[in-house]
Each structure stands twice: as structure tokens, then as C-alpha cells.
Design a protein around this motif. Structure first.
Motif, PDB file in Angstrom:
ATOM      1  N   ARG A  30     -41.066  20.745  -0.091  1.00  0.00           N
ATOM      2  CA  ARG A  30     -41.834  20.859   1.147  1.00  0.00           C
ATOM      3  C   ARG A  30     -43.248  20.302   0.963  1.00  0.00           C
ATOM      4  NH1 ARG A  30     -41.490  26.061   1.651  1.00  0.00           N
ATOM      5  NH2 ARG A  30     -43.486  26.449   0.673  1.00  0.00           N
ATOM      6  N   ALA A  66     -46.415  49.000  -0.876  1.00  0.00           N
ATOM      7  CA  ALA A  66     -46.823  47.734  -0.255  1.00  0.00           C
ATOM      8  C   ALA A  66     -48.283  47.434  -0.574  1.00  0.00           C
ATOM      9  CB  ALA A  66     -46.604  47.799   1.247  1.00  0.00           C
ATOM     10  N   ALA A  68     -49.891  44.203  -2.527  1.00  0.00           N
ATOM     11  CA  ALA A  68     -50.929  43.382  -1.900  1.00  0.00           C
ATOM     12  C   ALA A  68     -52.149  43.299  -2.815  1.00  0.00           C
ATOM     13  CB  ALA A  68     -51.318  43.964  -0.544  1.00  0.00           C
ATOM     14  N   LEU A 114     -51.623  40.651  -5.448  1.00  0.00           N
ATOM     15  CA  LEU A 114     -51.797  39.318  -4.867  1.00  0.00           C
ATOM     16  C   LEU A 114     -53.275  38.999  -4.684  1.00  0.00           C
ATOM     17  CD1 LEU A 114     -49.859  37.146  -3.708  1.00  0.00           C
ATOM     18  CD2 LEU A 114     -50.208  38.174  -1.471  1.00  0.00           C
ATOM     19  N   PHE A 115     -53.988  39.960  -4.134  1.00  0.00           N
ATOM     20  CA  PHE A 115     -55.412  39.814  -3.866  1.00  0.00           C
ATOM     21  C   PHE A 115     -56.185  39.593  -5.171  1.00  0.00           C
ATOM     22  CE2 PHE A 115     -59.647  41.569  -2.989  1.00  0.00           C
ATOM     23  CZ  PHE A 115     -59.967  40.944  -1.795  1.00  0.00           C
ATOM     24  N   GLY A 158     -55.693  36.133  -6.698  1.00  0.00           N
ATOM     25  CA  GLY A 158     -56.449  35.119  -5.979  1.00  0.00           C
ATOM     26  C   GLY A 158     -57.941  35.226  -6.243  1.00  0.00           C
ATOM     27  N   GLN A 188     -39.097  24.277   8.274  1.00  0.00           N
ATOM     28  CA  GLN A 188     -39.458  24.765   6.945  1.00  0.00           C
ATOM     29  C   GLN A 188     -39.867  26.229   6.981  1.00  0.00           C
ATOM     30  OE1 GLN A 188     -39.283  23.175   3.931  1.00  0.00           O
ATOM     31  NE2 GLN A 188     -38.137  21.624   5.055  1.00  0.00           N
ATOM     32  N   LYS A 199     -38.238  29.050   4.575  1.00  0.00           N
ATOM     33  CA  LYS A 199     -39.024  29.917   3.696  1.00  0.00           C
ATOM     34  C   LYS A 199     -38.857  31.386   4.099  1.00  0.00           C
ATOM     35  CE  LYS A 199     -42.283  30.415   0.506  1.00  0.00           C
ATOM     36  NZ  LYS A 199     -42.119  29.971  -0.867  1.00  0.00           N
ATOM     37  N   TYR A 223     -39.481  36.359  -4.224  1.00  0.00           N
ATOM     38  CA  TYR A 223     -39.058  36.749  -2.871  1.00  0.00           C
ATOM     39  C   TYR A 223     -38.775  38.254  -2.781  1.00  0.00           C
ATOM     40  CZ  TYR A 223     -38.429  31.993  -1.087  1.00  0.00           C
ATOM     41  OH  TYR A 223     -38.635  30.727  -0.645  1.00  0.00           O
ATOM     42  N   ILE A 259     -40.712  43.143   0.151  1.00  0.00           N
ATOM     43  CA  ILE A 259     -41.153  44.531   0.337  1.00  0.00           C
ATOM     44  C   ILE A 259     -42.335  44.546   1.306  1.00  0.00           C
ATOM     45  CG2 ILE A 259     -42.195  46.520  -0.805  1.00  0.00           C
ATOM     46  CD1 ILE A 259     -40.676  45.656  -3.352  1.00  0.00           C
ATOM     47  N   ILE A 260     -43.255  43.626   1.073  1.00  0.00           N
ATOM     48  CA  ILE A 260     -44.413  43.542   1.958  1.00  0.00           C
ATOM     49  C   ILE A 260     -43.958  43.179   3.374  1.00  0.00           C
ATOM     50  CG2 ILE A 260     -46.566  42.314   2.350  1.00  0.00           C
ATOM     51  CD1 ILE A 260     -46.703  41.912  -0.712  1.00  0.00           C
ATOM     52  N   PHE A 262     -42.610  46.127   5.240  1.00  0.00           N
ATOM     53  CA  PHE A 262     -43.633  47.033   5.762  1.00  0.00           C
ATOM     54  C   PHE A 262     -44.414  46.414   6.907  1.00  0.00           C
ATOM     55  CE2 PHE A 262     -42.849  49.318   1.871  1.00  0.00           C
ATOM     56  CZ  PHE A 262     -42.798  50.606   2.374  1.00  0.00           C
ATOM     57  N   MET A 296     -45.397  35.484   7.270  1.00  0.00           N
ATOM     58  CA  MET A 296     -45.599  35.303   5.833  1.00  0.00           C
ATOM     59  C   MET A 296     -45.364  33.836   5.460  1.00  0.00           C
ATOM     60  SD  MET A 296     -46.370  37.661   3.730  1.00  0.00           S
ATOM     61  CE  MET A 296     -46.972  37.325   2.096  1.00  0.00           C
ATOM     62  N   TYR A 328     -47.860  30.747   3.845  1.00  0.00           N
ATOM     63  CA  TYR A 328     -47.525  29.879   2.706  1.00  0.00           C
ATOM     64  C   TYR A 328     -47.683  28.417   3.093  1.00  0.00           C
ATOM     65  CZ  TYR A 328     -45.497  33.459  -0.342  1.00  0.00           C
ATOM     66  OH  TYR A 328     -45.323  34.523  -1.165  1.00  0.00           O
ATOM     67  N   ILE A 329     -47.011  28.058   4.195  1.00  0.00           N
ATOM     68  CA  ILE A 329     -46.959  26.637   4.546  1.00  0.00           C
ATOM     69  C   ILE A 329     -48.320  26.166   5.054  1.00  0.00           C
ATOM     70  CG2 ILE A 329     -45.883  25.006   6.144  1.00  0.00           C
ATOM     71  CD1 ILE A 329     -43.305  26.597   5.768  1.00  0.00           C
ATOM     72  N   GLN A 376     -54.280  32.493  -1.807  1.00  0.00           N
ATOM     73  CA  GLN A 376     -53.729  33.745  -2.320  1.00  0.00           C
ATOM     74  C   GLN A 376     -54.587  34.925  -1.882  1.00  0.00           C
ATOM     75  OE1 GLN A 376     -53.429  33.503  -6.559  1.00  0.00           O
ATOM     76  NE2 GLN A 376     -51.308  34.148  -6.569  1.00  0.00           N
ATOM     77  N   GLN A 434     -54.021  35.616   1.758  1.00  0.00           N
ATOM     78  CA  GLN A 434     -52.782  36.359   1.993  1.00  0.00           C
ATOM     79  C   GLN A 434     -52.950  37.831   1.652  1.00  0.00           C
ATOM     80  OE1 GLN A 434     -50.012  34.190  -0.439  1.00  0.00           O
ATOM     81  NE2 GLN A 434     -49.034  33.254   1.353  1.00  0.00           N
ATOM     82  N   GLY A 435     -53.605  38.085   0.532  1.00  0.00           N
ATOM     83  CA  GLY A 435     -53.858  39.468   0.154  1.00  0.00           C
ATOM     84  C   GLY A 435     -54.644  40.200   1.231  1.00  0.00           C
ATOM     85  N   MET A 436     -55.661  39.517   1.770  1.00  0.00           N
ATOM     86  CA  MET A 436     -56.485  40.130   2.826  1.00  0.00           C
ATOM     87  C   MET A 436     -55.660  40.435   4.056  1.00  0.00           C
ATOM     88  SD  MET A 436     -60.233  38.329   2.674  1.00  0.00           S
ATOM     89  CE  MET A 436     -59.713  37.204   3.878  1.00  0.00           C
ATOM     90  N   LEU A 486     -52.574  41.082   4.278  1.00  0.00           N
ATOM     91  CA  LEU A 486     -51.729  42.249   4.041  1.00  0.00           C
ATOM     92  C   LEU A 486     -52.552  43.524   4.098  1.00  0.00           C
ATOM     93  CD1 LEU A 486     -49.685  40.780   1.101  1.00  0.00           C
ATOM     94  CD2 LEU A 486     -49.079  40.874   3.505  1.00  0.00           C
TER      95      LEU A 486
END
Lengths: 361, 304, 359
Positions: free
Chosen positions: A80, B94, B98, B101-102, B105, C64, C68, C285, C290-291, C294, C310, C314-315, C332, C335-337, C339
Motif C-alpha cells: 500500500r 484498552a 494505548a 502505543l503512545f 511514539g 485499502q 486494513k 492486529y 482489542i482497542i 473498545f 483505525m 494508519y493510511i 504513532q 494514534q495513541g492520543m 485512543l
């Protein structure tokens, strides 16, 4: 260049696949893309490729544009990202991990006028080149230094995965250590990772504890260097990058992946319109493999002989796999004066005579 | 093949060092879980501690300042987890994921520009005579201070849980938060403090990797150590001293398999590397697992 | 003083408003981060959230998104039953791996003969069975020995990863692969390829299965007795027992469902987009799902949207890397933020915020 209406009409992707380039974003500049398997801050494999990207920018300045994506997992994500790069107007894309092979081939088939360069692969097509470095040439110099420097006659080798690339390196280092020191013995541990500092540190320590006083590594972190430094009288070599921060001790030299010259050459070829699909396997001679400065911890005469070996390899006067050489089981491989062909080297999956232990399989 | 080349004394000494980052992180997580909270973000807090500690050390030249900053950084990051799970009552599983991940980054962003710098050396303790003793010297007296701090931390946690009133309260909150609340304890406050302690310890563990074990900053350098710490807490069935055994066992399997390889034994590495996890499951089964804190992972809301 | 007061019923309005609010907050805070990195925040936000859907090349990126999101949705749907009932399978990653290995093993066993009509269904069955076996272990241990399924299922992820590495290096290794680890490419073998059902839509059999799973699980959850049991057990385990729910059977059923779907997701991925078993073809994955579960509030439709959101990050994140040279780490972090904020505003759904002390 605004073709949004056409592309937005659902069938766009199908058209793009059929028509290829005309639907892509275009600008006058040559756009060069890079896709990395690790973060640019890994200090090793990906870092060196990104140095190559920066070398292009430095060389061509505003005439080109580079883009990159880091930490891209091999597989569908890579495919991709590559497609997005092409759609974004890239003319030349370097895919810098073996695992990108299928993704590269798939995307290349869809966009025949975009050029692809796949690192360490073996499949070429009209618009896919492969390139790799003869790191085993550097390993020969390392082996030469290691055989000379060891006092315990035990040399430790941290392998990543038992693949031909790594096995070639072990054989090459062993052959040249043995040449200068017939009593030398290799202790090989497989870490089963390319990058895990903690595990690499453990591996180095284990080898040191078992009496090794020279450590060669085929993993990317500096952890083994630190372990050697802590231990004192142990010599190491930088891997992928120079790791000069550990010079002059324990790091006495290094193998540097130097992609810049090749990347510049290929970019120039695209700009000239002279790009053609090639299979490149360059070594010290072309500068793709660089031997890092041999530090002062090495006695002058050993340093000189190592540099002489390096220069003979670079000049093409000497091939690190030159007979007489036997395989580990004692069967003959290369006769006196015979050199290994690239096909055999590419798939090398056994040790040469003298190395003890089995390759995990 | 040569067993003789394996030196058991050095093996033990080096697995003590190998286990230290995991001991530190796991010690923190043990307190968190004993308070009834499951924070799966250990990896994220460790890597944040690794970079924060490295940055401070790189600028001040002092490893101790680095460790202090790492603990603070880990604690601050965990405060985010506490805010979400304790005050906004989000799901812990969850939120923990997270947080990882945070943290990964954040650390990579903070670490830009710090690649390729070497941290100053963190001196080992060297006691004349004692360090040079055979066998016990290298094992007991030859390490850097953090190795001892890790062990001392385990002892302190053991004493805290067993003898102190605060430890009793913490355990009560973890076993049954409703009952603890009914008795007048501040469940949220206690858990928030526990989470912050866990974050600080994880930060220390991460900094040990970036300042002592490697010692350099590279993205993603904790490489899963946080997850192993989580496993060890379970393996230890939430008992501090067993945690030490667990960490040595996990570290020991790695060091031992590398030793066997180096000594020339052909061993199935994959199977050995999964063995600690299978052992952990076996321990869970044998312990009959009634020992897990009663409220582990459950959301507490006071107004019922 | 702020206090939280539990709502008798989850707020309908907040159920819909909370995710939107979270996305808006993330955009604002993320915008500051991007600005701090020297990028135009508006452009960055547009690149991440708008371009993959409606940008110049959206006709490529829209399919795509499904590609994903597919495995994420499929796994998350499976997990949602157990999560509702208070059964915590966080080892979906392991079940995904084992399902993929089992499916791939069957596909490779038939190489180079075997007709698609036989091989592909058998691979699906093997994938499902593999995932179920891996999920059965924590379920059995919980029922028999009262072990904590969170921890057992997590441990089994590592075991699965070791098995995967071993398979890629030994049993399933491609004999024609020039000595490199990894299996043959299943997606290039006609009998075992998980192909797109409709060309250029991104909908392969796995995505199709995921969409079916959304519909079926909606029906089961809302209309079927099992769905009722699950919801009851989640709200009040004791009431569930009085209502005749067998807790052990519930644990087993929920775990097996999640294992089956995770295993299927792994098999579809390894025979399609990923193509081959390699040392590390799993890309997390099972954990991301899990995320997603939720974020989707354990509701099938919510999970569908959460999975796509989600995938969007990513894309869109990749696009931002390419067009704005935003570092991957910033994505990254972003994404964390997202969530965090989603989890944080979720409190509004189930609780009312009161000003002033309770007493």
C-alpha cells in the motif's frame, strides 16, 4: 494534473492499474521514494539507508525530491505504501528490505514506467533492479584483524538468522582468521533477531565469558560494543554503521553499509533516462562496503596488512572465497586458485571446513 | 562441545545484570496489580523512561540525574493512565495498550537527535578484596548500583506489603475495592499512587537499558522487555521474592541457551525461548490462581 | 468538586457524540503537536482524515481502508462477546498466528496439486480450528483451575510467536526460497489464494467474512438467547446464574468464538494480503483489535466504524509521512492520543458529570 473527477469515479483504481502513470501526480522534478522496515533512528540498517537518501538530496539539491516511510511492516502495508508513493508521483523507489520483494514486484507490475530498486533481493523485471553489497569482503578484513588480534584464539560471532547473507559472513571471516592464525576457533551464537539490544548484550557477554576476546556481530545494535568495553580487553567491529563512538577500543574497525554512491548513480540514471534493470552486487571496490578506520589499538603492521587485504579485494586482485577450500564435512568445494561463483555464494547454506557446530535449520 | 567453557559463576553474575531492567519494571507492576489495577502499558513507560533518562544524562553527564528523570518521566506518563482509568473509568486493558502505543511514539519523537551518542559510563561498585573474592566476588560484589537497588526494591516491597499498614490497605484495595471503600479508604487515591509508583519503576527499568546495558539511545530499544515484566509478575504469583526468582529464571534461560550455543551444543532455540512462558502458565495452574488480587482489572466506581 | 454519577441507562446522545468529540479533541491537540514539528496543522489533519477518503487518490485508498480494517473488525467482533461477559481474551494475536499457521500448513500440504474447491475451504476450517485450539487452552484452564485468562492468553501469544518463527525457519520454509526464511507465497498459488471477490474493492474473503460477522453478531447479540446471556453475565454475573446461565459454558463459548474469528482472520491474511508465513508476519492486529473492540463499545456496528477509523489513521498517517514528511513516530503518538481521548470521553456515555459534592 488535476484529474480528481476521473479518479473519484470509482473505476479510478482499475484505470490507474491499467493505464499506470498518466493518472499519477506529476511534477517536473524527479521524485525518489524510500521505504524502510525500521525507524530511521535505529542507528543501523535503516539509518544507513536514510543516510543514502540524504546523500541524494545533498547531491542533487532542488532538482529532485525525496520521500520516505519508516517502520513499514513487510506484506500488505508495504504494498500500500509503495502504491501511495507511486500515486504521489515517485519515479524511482528503493525498497530496503528483503521482505519487500513481493510487494515491490506486484506494484512494479502495475506501474511499468516507475523504476524500482529492491535491496538484497534476487528477482528482477524490466522495471525492478536488485542491489546488494558484498559484505563478505568486509568480513574478510575483519577476520584478518580478528585472527591477528586474538590472544585466546577464540573468536565470538553473533549471528542474527541462519540465512545465506549471515553464513557467508561467518565463512569469510573464518577463512581469513585461519589464514593468519591456524589455531583460531569460532564460537557462534544465533540471536534470532536483527535488533534486540538486551539480547545482543547477553550474547556478547556469554561469548566473552567463554573466553572469546574478539567479537564479530551481524546484529545491528551497539550493545555488544558496550559489553566488550565493560569487559576490558575485548575487540569488536562496528556493524552497518561505523559505531565510531566505541573507537579506539573496543571497536577496532567496522563494516559500513554505504548506499549513497549507488543511490546517486541510479537517481542520475533516471534523470538522464538511461535507467535499465540491473542486478548489482558491489563490494569494497565500488565503495558500497566501506571499511571503517582501523583504530590505533591495532599494531601498525597488522593494520597495514589488513589495509593491503582491503585494497587487493577492492582492486579485484583477490576474491575472499579462493580455493583450496573444503566444506565443513570435508568434501571439496573450491580447487586451488578457483574462486566461488556468485550463484553459489548467494545461496550459501553451509560452513567451510574447520568451523564447528551446526547451522540451525 | 564443551561444558567446561561455561563458567557458572559468570553465568549467574551476568544473568543478574540481564534481569535488572525487568526486575525494576516488574516490581512496579507488582504494586500496581496488588492494588487491583492491570496496567499493560509497561513497555510504553519503560521506553519513555529510557529516552528521558538518556536525554537528561546526555545533558548533565550524570547517570543518577538520568535515573531520577526517568522515574519522573515514567510516573508522569502513568499519571495519564491513572487519570483515564481511575477518574474517567476507562477500561484498563484498552488504556494500557494505548499507553504503550503512545509511549513508543513519544519516545521516538523525543529521541530525535540523540541517536549515536554514547552515555557516560555508570561505574560499577568495586570494593577492594570483596570484589576480588572467588565465586562470591563477581556474583555479590561486582555490579553497578542499580542491580542492588533492584534487589533492595524487592525487599522493600516485600516488607511494605507484609508489615506496613499502608501495604495492608493497598492489598485490601486490590482484593476487594468495594469493601475497602466501605471501610473508608480512598480507593482512587491509593490506586493512583500505586500506578505512579509502577510508572516510576518502569521508567527506571527502561533507563537501565539505555544508560547501562546498551548504553545508547535507539528507537524501540526496550524490544519487548515490558511484556516480559508483565509475565514475570504473573509467574511470581504477585509475591515479591518469587518475582526475583522469575526474573532470574527468564534471564537465565536466555543466558543459558546462548551459553550452550557458544559451547557448541545444537539446541532448538525456538523451543527454549518459549519455555519461560509455558512455565508461567504452569505456575498459574499450580498456584490454583486464587492468588490473583480479587479486583484485578475491574473498574471501581464509588457511588454505588 | 466534580463527581460522576452513573446513568441508569447509557446516554443515547453521548453514545454518538462521544466518538465525534474525541476525534475533534484529537485533531486540536494533534494539530498543536504537528505545528510544533513545523508542519501546517490543517494540512496534516486533512491529509490524515480527509485524503484517504476523498483525496486525489481516494479511489485507491478507499478499498485499502477495508483491506486494513477487515482483520481488525473480524477479530474485534469475536472479542466483543467475551468482553461483554467479562471474559478477557487478550491473546487474540496468538490465536491469529496459530490460525494462520494451521491454514498455511494445509495450503502448503496440498501444493502443488489440489483443487481450490477442496483446498481453500479446508484452509479456512484449519484456520478456525487453529484459533479455537489456542483459545481453548485459557478457557479450559480458567474453568478447570480458575487461572486468569488474561494472563494465560497473553503468555500464549509469546509461545505462538516462537512457534511461528520455528515454522518459518523449518517446517513451512520455502524449499525454493534461496535459503531465506519464510514459506511459499500462498496468494500466488491458485488453490490457496485468498483473492478479491470483487476486483479493486479490497473485499477479499476475509473482509467479506468480517462484514458478515458484523451482521450475524448483531443478530445474535440483540435477538438470540446467547446474546442475552452474554449481556446479563456482563452486567451481573450472579443474576446470570439465577437465570440459568452456565458460567463455565459461557466462558468456553466466548473464548472459542473469539479464537475462531481470530484464527480465521490470520488465515485470510496469510493466504491473501500477507501471502506467506514469515518470522514476523503478524503485525499486531490481535492487540489493535482489542482497542477497536473498545472504541466500538463492543457493539457490532460500532466496531465496524472503529475498525475503519483505525485503518484511516494508519493510511492517512502514511500519506502524511509521504507528503509532509511527518516522522512515523508522530503518527504513532497521534494514534495513541486518539485512543486516549476516545476512552476518556467515553465516560460521558455511562456517567453524568455533576458539579458540587455529592453530600
Amino acid at each position: 494534473m488535476k484529474r480528481r473527477t476521473l479518479l473519484a469515479s470509482g473505476a479510478g483504481a482499475a484505470m490507474a492499474a491499467v493505464l499506470g502513470a498518466p493518472l499519477r501526480a506529476q511534477s517536473g522534478k524527479t521524485k525518489v521514494g524510500f521505504i524502510y522496515v525500521g525507524p530511521v533512528g535505529d542507528g543501523g540498517w535503516t539509518y544507513q539507508h536514510d543516510q543514502g537518501r540524504q546523500a541524494i538530496e545533498a547531491q542533487f539539491g532542488d532538482a529532485i525530491e525525496t520521500v520516505y516511510a519508516e517502520n513499514v511492516p513487510e506484506g500488505p502495508d508495504a504494498e500500500r505504501v509503495l502504491t501511495q508513493m507511486v500515486l504521489g508521483g515517485a519515479n524511482l523507489i528503493f525498497t530496503t528490505s528483503f521482505g519487500y520483494m513481493e510487494s515491490t514486484l506486484n506494484v512494479a507490475a502495475k506501474f511499468p514506467d516507475v523504476k524500482f530498486e529492491h535491496a538484497t533481493g534476487y528477482m528482477t523485471t524490466d522495471n525492478v533492479s536488485v542491489y546488494s553489497a558484498r559484505f563478505y569482503e568486509g568480513r574478510a578484513v575483519q577476520g584478518h584483524l580478528a585472527g591477528n588480534m586474538t590472544k585466546s584464539n577464540k573468536i565470538g560471532y553473533i549471528g542474527s538468522f541462519p540465512i545465506p547473507e549471515v553464513i557467508r559472513g561467518i565463512n569469510s571471516a573464518y577463512i581469513h582468521a585461519k589464514q593468519v592464525n591456524p589455531d583460531v576457533e569460532f564460537k557462534i551464537v544465533w540471536a534470532f533477531t536483527w535488533f534486540d539490544p538486551a539480547k545482543e548484550a547477553d550474547a556478547a557477554k556469554v561469548l566473552i565469558e567463554q573466553g572469546c576476546d574478539v567479537i564479530l556481530q551481524h546484529t545491528d545494535s551497539t550493545a555488544p560494543q558496550a559489553a566488550a568495553q565493560a569487559a576490558g580487553n575485548v575487540y569488536t567491529f562496528g556493524q552497518a554503521s561505523d559505531m565510531a563512538e566505541y573507537a579506539p577500543m573496543p571497536r577496532i574497525s567496522s563494516i559500513i553499509d554505504n548506499w549513497g554512491p549507488y543511490y546517486i548513480e541510479r537517481t542520475q540514471a533516471v534523470m538522464d533516462g538511461s535507467w535499465a534493470s540491473v542486478s548489482t552486487w558491489d563490494g569494497i571496490g565500488k565503495g558500497m562496503v566501506k571499511i571503517g578506520e582501523i583504530s590505533d589499538a591495532v599494531p601498525a603492521e597488522i593494520k597495514a596488512s589488513a589495509e593491503a587485504l582491503r585494497d587487493r579485494i577492492a582492486a579485484g586482485e583477490y576474491h575472499p572465497f579462493t580455493g583450496p577450500l573444503n566444506k565443513q564435512d570435508g568434501s571439496a568445494w573450491l580447487a586451488e586458485g578457483e574462486t566461488a561463483d556468485d550463484g553459489t555464494l548467494a545461496g550459501l547454506s553451509w560452513y567451510v571446513e574447520g568451523i564447528e557446530g551446526d547451522i540451525p535449520s | 562441545m564443551d561444558f567446561g567453557s561455561i563458567n557458572p559463576v559468570l553465568l549467574v553474575a551476568s544473568l543478574m545484570v540481564a534481569a535488572t531492567p525487568i526486575i525494576l519494571a516488574a516490581a512496579g507492576e507488582l504494586i500496581v496489580e496488588r492494588a487491583g489495577v492491570l496496567n499493560l502499558g509497561v513497555e510504553g513507560m519503560m521506553i519513555t523512561g529510557a529516552i528521558v533518562g538518556f536525554i537528561v544524562t546526555a545533558h548533565t553527564g550524570s547517570s543518577w540525574a538520568g535515573f531520577g528523570a526517568a522515574a519522573l518521566g515514567g510516573a508522569l506518563l502513568s499519571l495519564l493512565f491513572a487519570l483515564l482509568t481511575q477518574f474517567l473509568l476507562s477500561n484498563q486493558v484498552a488504556t494500557g495498550l494505548a499507553l504503550t502505543l503512545f509511549g513508543l511514539g513519544l519516545s521516538a519523537l523525543l529521541g530525535q537527535g540523540y541517536n549515536g551518542i554514547k552515555a557516560p559510563e555508570f561505574a560499577k561498585i568495586d570494593i577492594p578484596v570483596l570484589t576480588d573474592l572467588p565465586v562470591v566476588g563477581p556474583i555479590l560484589f561486582g555490579h553497578d548500583p542499580m542491580v542492588y537497588i533492584g534487589i533492595a526494591l524487592i525487599a522493600a516491597i516485600w516488607a511494605f506489603l507484609k508489615y506496613s499498614r499502608a501495604g495492608l490497605v493497598l492489598r485490601a484495595v486490590g482484593e476487594n475495592h468495594d469493601a475497602a471503600h466501605a471501610l473508608g479508604y480512598h480507593v482512587m487515591r491509593i490506586r493512583t499512587l500505586a500506578i505512579m509508583f509502577g510508572g516510576a519503576c518502569a521508567g527506571l527499568g527502561g533507563a537501565y537499558i539505555s544508560l547501562v546495558r546498551v548504553p545508547q539511545w535507539t528507537d524501540g530499544m526496550t524490544a519487548g522487555a515490558g511484556w516480559i515484566a508483565l509475565a514475570i509478575v504473573v509467574f511470581a504469583s504477585w509475591q515479591p521474592w518469587r518475582l526475583l526468582i522469575g526474573a532470574y529464571l527468564f534471564g537465565g534461560v536466555t543466558v543459558l541457551q546462548l551459553n550452550l550455543q557458544a559451547a557448541g551444543f545444537a539446541i532448538p532455540v525456538e523451543y527454549l525461548s518459549m519455555s519461560p512462558y509455558i512455565a508461567t502458565i504452569l505456575v498459574l495452574v499450580l498456584m490454583n490462581a486464587g492468588r490473583a488480587p480479587g479486583s484485578l482489572g475491574r473498574v471501581f466506581h464509588a457511588s454505588r | 468538586m466534580l463527581t460522576l454519577e452513573k446513568r441508569p441507562q447509557p446516554s443515547k446522545n453521548w453514545t454518538y457524540a462521544a466518538p465525534l468529540l474525541a476525534v475533534v479533541i484529537t485533531m486540536i491537540v494533534g494539530g498543536f503537536v504537528f505545528a510544533a514539528l513545523g508542519k501546517d496543522p490543517l494540512v496534516a489533519i486533512r491529509t490524515i482524515f480527509y485524503d484517504p477518503l476523498f483525496g486525489e487518490f481516494a479511489s485507491y485508498s478507499r478499498p485499502q481502508l477495508l483491506l486494513k480494517a477487515g482483520p481488525l473488525i473480524l477479530i474485534a467482533i469475536g472479542l466483543s462477546f467475551g468482553f461483554r461477559a467479562g471474559i478477557w481474551n487478550i491473546g487474540a494475536e496468538g490465536q491469529y498466528i496459530i490460525g494462520a499457521l494451521a491454514g498455511a500448513a494445509v495450503g502448503l500440504a496440498y501444493f502443488p496439486d489440489g483443487s481450490r474447491i477442496v483446498v481453500f475451504p479446508l484452509m479456512i476450517l484449519a484456520g478456525v480450528a487453529g484459533g479455537m485450539i489456542w483459545a481453548w487452552i485459557p478457557a479450559f484452564l480458567r474453568n478447570r483451575f480458575k487461572t486468569n485468562e488474561i494472563l494465560v492468553s497473553l503468555m500464549l501469544v509469546y509461545v505462538a510467536e516462537s512457534i511461528q518463527a520455528s515454522m518459518a525457519l523449518n517446517l513451512l520454509r520455502n524449499p525454493d526460497g534461496h535459503g531465506f526464511p519464510g514459506s511459499r507465497n500462498l496468494s500466488q498459488i491458485p488453490a490457496s489464494a485468498n483473492l478479491e471477490i470483487f476486483a479493486n474493492t479490497g473485499i477479499h474473503w476475509g473482509v467479506f467474512t468480517a462484514l458478515v460477522a458484523v451482521v450475524v453478531s448483531y443478530g445474535v447479540l440483540m435477538r438470540h438467547r446467547f446474546g442475552f446471556d452474554v449481556r446479563l453475565a456482563g452486567q451481573s454475573p450472579r443474576a446470570a446464574i439465577f437465570a440459568g446461565v452456565n458460567p463455565k459454558r459461557l466462558v468456553m463459548t466466548c473464548m472459542l468464538i473469539s479464537g475462531a474469528l481470530a484464527g480465521a482472520a490470520g488465515m485470510f491474511e496469510v493466504s491473501g494480503p500477507a501471502g506467506r508465513v514469515s518470522i514476523d508476519f503478524n503485525v499486531g492486529y490481535g492487540f489493535t483489535a482489542i482497542i477497536v473492540a473498545f472504541l466500538g463499545r463492543l457493539h457490532p456496528v460500532g466496531i465496524l466504524f472503529a475498525g475503519i477509523l483505525m485503518a484511516l489513521t494508519y493510511i492517512g498517517g502514511e500519506l502524511a509521512q509521504l507528503s509532509l514528511s511527518l516522522p512515523g513516530a508522530a503518527i504513532q503518538l497521534f494514534q495513541g492520543m486518539l485512543l486516549f481521548f476516545l476512552l476518556a470521553v467515553d465516560v460521558m456515555t455511562n456517567f453524568r458529570i455533576r458539579f458540587g459534592s455529592k453530600e
